[in-house]
Design an enzyme around this catalytic site. Sequence first.
Site, PDB file in Angstrom:
ATOM      1  N   TYR A 104       0.827  -1.205   0.000  1.00 47.52           N
ATOM      2  CA  TYR A 104       0.000   0.000   0.000  1.00 47.52           C
ATOM      3  C   TYR A 104       0.866   1.262   0.000  1.00 47.52           C
ATOM      4  CZ  TYR A 104      -3.742   3.235   1.289  1.00 47.52           C
ATOM      5  OH  TYR A 104      -4.641   4.279   1.316  1.00 47.52           O
TER       6      TYR A 104
ATOM      7  N   LYS B  62       1.081   4.094  -3.103  1.00 49.19           N
ATOM      8  CA  LYS B  62       0.717   5.495  -2.939  1.00 49.19           C
ATOM      9  C   LYS B  62       1.912   6.419  -3.187  1.00 49.19           C
ATOM     10  CE  LYS B  62      -3.642   4.935  -2.000  1.00 49.19           C
ATOM     11  NZ  LYS B  62      -4.690   5.383  -2.948  1.00 49.19           N
TER      12      LYS B  62
END
Length: 249
Positions: free
Chosen positions: A154, A158
């Site tokens: 994650y 990002k």
Amino acid sequence: MAAQSFGYNFKGKKALVTGAGKGIGRATAKALVECGADVVALSRTESDLKTLKTECPGITTVCVDVADLQATREKLWSITPIDLLVNNAGVTSLQSFLEVTPEEYEKVMNVNHKAVLFLSQYVAKWMIDRGKGGAIVNVSSMASKVALKDHTSYCSSKAALDMLTKVMGVELGPHNIRVNAVNPTVVYTEMGRKAWSNPQKATPVLQRIPTGRFAEEEDVVKAILFLLSDSSSMINCETLLIDGGFCAN
């Protein structure tokens, strides 16, 4: 949230919001409708779109998984042109670095980065052909700037999204298309609660947030609307932290 609480007028604009079935995307789609935009809400979950359509009868819904690039492109042809794009669709995976699997990594990167790149590419080409400019907001995360335990895929996705935002803004700026990102701390959406429901995990993070709380959906929606609006006409290539001061502390 009432339209007058935002102070923006998007009448005459068509907006596409991905991941609009739940959480930030759903709240953003509804806010744009209240501000006068012609909104297209995209989600992979038909049941979520049905309830959204009930709440906002004038909204257009499209059921497709953004990770399926071909299917997404085919669906988009029928809804162009687009003036405003909010790339909100995202997934997370809670695996430690030593336990990350190729399958989970690819799932996260495909939705959080690859899908944003190519969906934005499709939309931006149409914006350029029209010659009227536009605005794109990518929903990133504080996790792009701060390493979080068990968020290997994650955080990586990002961070990649933030740099993609900057490159998009540099290349699309000459066409009067601005591209920015919002980078919230934990937001109390369904996904946020799933990832941060354990007090042992959440408390140390909360203690580093000077405002003493996680974000609510409205905190993020207001920032997205600002970046889509002419009020931010000189803001481009930025990643706007909505973290209550976490990264400064």
